[in-house]
Design a protein around this motif. Structure first.
Motif, PDB file in Angstrom:
ATOM      1  N   ASP A   2     -93.366  93.324  49.034  1.00 35.28           N
ATOM      2  CA  ASP A   2     -94.122  92.408  48.192  1.00 35.28           C
ATOM      3  C   ASP A   2     -93.194  91.887  47.098  1.00 35.28           C
ATOM      4  OD1 ASP A   2     -96.268  93.503  49.643  1.00 35.28           O
ATOM      5  OD2 ASP A   2     -97.622  93.273  47.948  1.00 35.28           O
ATOM      6  N   GLY A   3     -93.460  90.679  46.628  1.00 36.68           N
ATOM      7  CA  GLY A   3     -92.679  90.178  45.509  1.00 36.68           C
ATOM      8  C   GLY A   3     -92.367  88.711  45.649  1.00 36.68           C
ATOM      9  N   ARG A   4     -91.294  88.282  44.962  1.00 38.05           N
ATOM     10  CA  ARG A   4     -90.891  86.877  44.972  1.00 38.05           C
ATOM     11  C   ARG A   4     -89.509  86.733  45.606  1.00 38.05           C
ATOM     12  NH1 ARG A   4     -93.311  82.865  42.842  1.00 38.05           N
ATOM     13  NH2 ARG A   4     -94.617  84.210  41.532  1.00 38.05           N
ATOM     14  N   VAL A   5     -89.359  85.706  46.436  1.00 40.43           N
ATOM     15  CA  VAL A   5     -88.064  85.436  47.071  1.00 40.43           C
ATOM     16  C   VAL A   5     -87.138  84.845  46.011  1.00 40.43           C
ATOM     17  CG1 VAL A   5     -86.844  84.134  48.848  1.00 40.43           C
ATOM     18  CG2 VAL A   5     -89.135  85.038  49.314  1.00 40.43           C
ATOM     19  N   ILE A   6     -86.068  85.582  45.670  1.00 48.75           N
ATOM     20  CA  ILE A   6     -85.172  85.137  44.593  1.00 48.75           C
ATOM     21  C   ILE A   6     -83.816  84.664  45.110  1.00 48.75           C
ATOM     22  CG2 ILE A   6     -86.257  86.589  42.832  1.00 48.75           C
ATOM     23  CD1 ILE A   6     -83.894  88.547  43.192  1.00 48.75           C
ATOM     24  N   ALA A   7     -83.534  84.863  46.395  1.00 47.26           N
ATOM     25  CA  ALA A   7     -82.254  84.401  46.941  1.00 47.26           C
ATOM     26  C   ALA A   7     -82.368  84.211  48.446  1.00 47.26           C
ATOM     27  CB  ALA A   7     -81.141  85.389  46.619  1.00 47.26           C
ATOM     28  N   PRO A  43     -71.238  87.757  59.609  1.00 50.18           N
ATOM     29  CA  PRO A  43     -71.907  86.689  58.858  1.00 50.18           C
ATOM     30  C   PRO A  43     -73.424  86.837  59.034  1.00 50.18           C
ATOM     31  CG  PRO A  43     -70.177  85.812  60.277  1.00 50.18           C
ATOM     32  CD  PRO A  43     -70.401  87.237  60.695  1.00 50.18           C
ATOM     33  N   ALA A  44     -74.158  86.588  57.977  1.00 46.68           N
ATOM     34  CA  ALA A  44     -75.617  86.783  58.039  1.00 46.68           C
ATOM     35  C   ALA A  44     -76.312  85.907  57.012  1.00 46.68           C
ATOM     36  CB  ALA A  44     -75.958  88.253  57.792  1.00 46.68           C
ATOM     37  N   ILE A  45     -77.612  85.773  57.189  1.00 46.35           N
ATOM     38  CA  ILE A  45     -78.468  85.142  56.187  1.00 46.35           C
ATOM     39  C   ILE A  45     -79.137  86.263  55.393  1.00 46.35           C
ATOM     40  CG2 ILE A  45     -80.480  83.678  55.778  1.00 46.35           C
ATOM     41  CD1 ILE A  45     -79.894  82.352  58.491  1.00 46.35           C
ATOM     42  N   LYS A  46     -78.938  86.245  54.078  1.00 44.51           N
ATOM     43  CA  LYS A  46     -79.552  87.266  53.223  1.00 44.51           C
ATOM     44  C   LYS A  46     -80.757  86.677  52.502  1.00 44.51           C
ATOM     45  CE  LYS A  46     -78.008  88.614  49.125  1.00 44.51           C
ATOM     46  NZ  LYS A  46     -77.244  89.278  48.037  1.00 44.51           N
ATOM     47  N   ILE A  47     -81.891  87.373  52.614  1.00 41.77           N
ATOM     48  CA  ILE A  47     -83.100  87.004  51.879  1.00 41.77           C
ATOM     49  C   ILE A  47     -83.432  88.154  50.932  1.00 41.77           C
ATOM     50  CG2 ILE A  47     -85.519  86.343  52.039  1.00 41.77           C
ATOM     51  CD1 ILE A  47     -84.988  85.417  54.887  1.00 41.77           C
ATOM     52  N   SER A  48     -83.501  87.861  49.648  1.00 41.65           N
ATOM     53  CA  SER A  48     -83.766  88.890  48.641  1.00 41.65           C
ATOM     54  C   SER A  48     -85.159  88.709  48.058  1.00 41.65           C
ATOM     55  CB  SER A  48     -82.727  88.823  47.512  1.00 41.65           C
ATOM     56  OG  SER A  48     -81.427  89.035  48.008  1.00 41.65           O
ATOM     57  N   ILE A  49     -85.899  89.801  47.989  1.00 42.83           N
ATOM     58  CA  ILE A  49     -87.257  89.808  47.428  1.00 42.83           C
ATOM     59  C   ILE A  49     -87.267  90.731  46.217  1.00 42.83           C
ATOM     60  CG2 ILE A  49     -89.680  90.372  47.846  1.00 42.83           C
ATOM     61  CD1 ILE A  49     -89.131  89.842  50.832  1.00 42.83           C
ATOM     62  N   PHE A  50     -87.657  90.192  45.069  1.00 43.08           N
ATOM     63  CA  PHE A  50     -87.730  90.980  43.834  1.00 43.08           C
ATOM     64  C   PHE A  50     -89.154  91.471  43.610  1.00 43.08           C
ATOM     65  CE2 PHE A  50     -88.583  91.156  39.221  1.00 43.08           C
ATOM     66  CZ  PHE A  50     -87.709  92.183  38.890  1.00 43.08           C
ATOM     67  N   MET A  51     -89.287  92.771  43.349  1.00 42.71           N
ATOM     68  CA  MET A  51     -90.586  93.380  43.079  1.00 42.71           C
ATOM     69  C   MET A  51     -90.686  93.733  41.597  1.00 42.71           C
ATOM     70  SD  MET A  51     -90.844  95.987  46.335  1.00 42.71           S
ATOM     71  CE  MET A  51     -89.143  96.504  46.177  1.00 42.71           C
ATOM     72  N   ASN A  52     -91.674  93.188  40.905  1.00 37.20           N
ATOM     73  CA  ASN A  52     -91.898  93.625  39.527  1.00 37.20           C
ATOM     74  C   ASN A  52     -92.846  94.833  39.538  1.00 37.20           C
ATOM     75  OD1 ASN A  52     -94.665  92.747  39.469  1.00 37.20           O
ATOM     76  ND2 ASN A  52     -93.980  90.662  39.024  1.00 37.20           N
ATOM     77  N   VAL A  53     -93.130  95.368  38.383  1.00 38.53           N
ATOM     78  CA  VAL A  53     -93.903  96.608  38.318  1.00 38.53           C
ATOM     79  C   VAL A  53     -95.361  96.438  38.742  1.00 38.53           C
ATOM     80  CG1 VAL A  53     -92.452  97.676  36.562  1.00 38.53           C
ATOM     81  CG2 VAL A  53     -94.378  96.252  35.855  1.00 38.53           C
ATOM     82  N   PHE A  54     -95.803  95.185  38.900  1.00 40.14           N
ATOM     83  CA  PHE A  54     -97.185  94.959  39.308  1.00 40.14           C
ATOM     84  C   PHE A  54     -97.327  94.711  40.807  1.00 40.14           C
ATOM     85  CE2 PHE A  54     -96.915  93.594  34.832  1.00 40.14           C
ATOM     86  CZ  PHE A  54     -97.816  94.497  34.292  1.00 40.14           C
ATOM     87  N   ASP A  55     -96.202  94.644  41.522  1.00 41.12           N
ATOM     88  CA  ASP A  55     -96.241  94.461  42.969  1.00 41.12           C
ATOM     89  C   ASP A  55     -96.431  95.797  43.684  1.00 41.12           C
ATOM     90  OD1 ASP A  55     -95.784  91.627  43.165  1.00 41.12           O
ATOM     91  OD2 ASP A  55     -93.698  91.989  42.594  1.00 41.12           O
ATOM     92  N   VAL A  56     -96.950  95.728  44.912  1.00 46.08           N
ATOM     93  CA  VAL A  56     -96.990  96.916  45.768  1.00 46.08           C
ATOM     94  C   VAL A  56     -95.555  97.301  46.092  1.00 46.08           C
ATOM     95  CG1 VAL A  56     -97.652  97.790  48.038  1.00 46.08           C
ATOM     96  CG2 VAL A  56     -99.239  96.368  46.741  1.00 46.08           C
ATOM     97  N   GLN A  85     -84.614  81.436  62.130  1.00 51.00           N
ATOM     98  CA  GLN A  85     -85.467  80.371  61.588  1.00 51.00           C
ATOM     99  C   GLN A  85     -86.325  80.951  60.472  1.00 51.00           C
ATOM    100  OE1 GLN A  85     -89.030  78.870  63.801  1.00 51.00           O
ATOM    101  NE2 GLN A  85     -87.808  76.993  63.935  1.00 51.00           N
ATOM    102  N   LEU A  86     -86.104  80.491  59.241  1.00 58.75           N
ATOM    103  CA  LEU A  86     -86.795  81.056  58.087  1.00 58.75           C
ATOM    104  C   LEU A  86     -88.238  80.582  58.015  1.00 58.75           C
ATOM    105  CD1 LEU A  86     -84.041  80.851  55.335  1.00 58.75           C
ATOM    106  CD2 LEU A  86     -84.394  82.581  57.099  1.00 58.75           C
ATOM    107  N   ARG A  87     -89.111  81.490  57.586  1.00 57.88           N
ATOM    108  CA  ARG A  87     -90.522  81.164  57.388  1.00 57.88           C
ATOM    109  C   ARG A  87     -90.916  81.256  55.917  1.00 57.88           C
ATOM    110  NH1 ARG A  87     -93.926  80.773  61.860  1.00 57.88           N
ATOM    111  NH2 ARG A  87     -92.660  80.139  63.646  1.00 57.88           N
ATOM    112  N   VAL A  88     -89.942  81.462  55.028  1.00 56.55           N
ATOM    113  CA  VAL A  88     -90.210  81.514  53.588  1.00 56.55           C
ATOM    114  C   VAL A  88     -89.194  80.616  52.889  1.00 56.55           C
ATOM    115  CG1 VAL A  88     -91.160  83.847  53.638  1.00 56.55           C
ATOM    116  CG2 VAL A  88     -88.703  83.530  53.242  1.00 56.55           C
ATOM    117  N   SER A  89     -89.496  80.278  51.648  1.00 55.40           N
ATOM    118  CA  SER A  89     -88.609  79.441  50.840  1.00 55.40           C
ATOM    119  C   SER A  89     -88.311  80.129  49.517  1.00 55.40           C
ATOM    120  CB  SER A  89     -89.255  78.075  50.572  1.00 55.40           C
ATOM    121  OG  SER A  89     -89.545  77.394  51.774  1.00 55.40           O
ATOM    122  N   LEU A  90     -87.265  79.687  48.859  1.00 58.68           N
ATOM    123  CA  LEU A  90     -86.897  80.233  47.562  1.00 58.68           C
ATOM    124  C   LEU A  90     -88.059  80.070  46.582  1.00 58.68           C
ATOM    125  CD1 LEU A  90     -84.351  81.480  46.216  1.00 58.68           C
ATOM    126  CD2 LEU A  90     -83.826  79.194  45.367  1.00 58.68           C
ATOM    127  N   GLY A  91     -88.405  81.159  45.905  1.00 58.42           N
ATOM    128  CA  GLY A  91     -89.492  81.129  44.928  1.00 58.42           C
ATOM    129  C   GLY A  91     -90.839  81.521  45.477  1.00 58.42           C
TER     130      GLY A  91
END
Length: 220
Positions: free
Chosen positions: A71-76, A88-101, A196-202
């Protein structure tokens, strides 16, 4: 096998904190009255929401689909060198704050080919350098299609414990409980080029409930 311990919708890891705070709340209430017990009561309520472990149905089936592991927000979203598999790879980073699962879930079904733990620093998990300098646990999954996916649990500024339920040689199930990170953190997922990505930044995402990407050799 994936660990699935949860009681009343709360991750098992949270119950020692919750019970301790509730006990202190009751003790302070008895000794000093309601107002003195309020801080402990608030900590109890915070722990209940932080350690929640909701049961989530998988989204509609998608061949080669990669589930959101956190859970969280896509930050990269960036093309990088996977430091664990040296590719070589595609990196997707998800940031979880203290209110996320904070329960992390397995993004693909398949074999656990490797698990690596790295002690490190505790920078703010939203910073780019956290991926390689913070305490972290990396998991190498090989999907049923033979594709390699690396999932990395990264500790954050106040996260001091990374829990991973899988071991090398385990067979991971899609959407199974992969692990847990306490108190603010991030999860990095390294995918093969051409995915093929299914999410976007943010984007705000939910673990196990939506698709992160589709692996390249399985796209229509």
């Amino acid at each position: 096998m994936n660990r699935k311990a949860r009681i009343l919708g709360i991750a098992l890891e949270g119950w020692p904190f919750i019970l301790a705070f509730l006990a202190l709340t009751a003790l302070l209430w008895c000794l000093a009255g309601l107002w003195w017990s309020l801080p402990m009561l608030l900590l109890s309520l915070f722990s209940l929401q932080f350690f929640r472990d909701p049961q989530r149905p998988l989204p509609e089936a998608l061949a080669g689909g990669v589930l959101c592991p956190a859970d969280g927000r896509v930050i990269a979203i960036e093309q990088v060198e996977d430091p664990y598999l040296q590719r070589p790879a595609i990196k997707i980073s998800i940031f979880m704050n203290v209110f996320d699962v904070h329960v992390n879930r397995t993004p693909v079904a398949g074999l656990v080919r490797g698990v690596w733990y790295f002690p490190g620093r505790f920078f703010n998990a939203a910073l780019a350098k956290a991926s390689l300098e913070n305490e972290r646990n990396a998991l190498w999954l090989q999907s049923e299609f033979g594709q390699d996916v690396t999932v990395v649990q990264v500790a954050g500024l106040v996260a001091r414990r990374i829990l991973c339920y899988l071991r090398q040689g385990d067979v991971a199930e899609l959407g199974g409980r992969l692990g847990f990170i306490r108190f603010g953190s991030r999860v990095d997922t390294y995918l093969p080029l051409g995915s093929q990505l299914r999410v976007s930044l943010g984007d705000k995402v939910r673990s196990g409930a939506q698709w992160l990407a589709v692996l390249p050799e399985t796209q229509a």
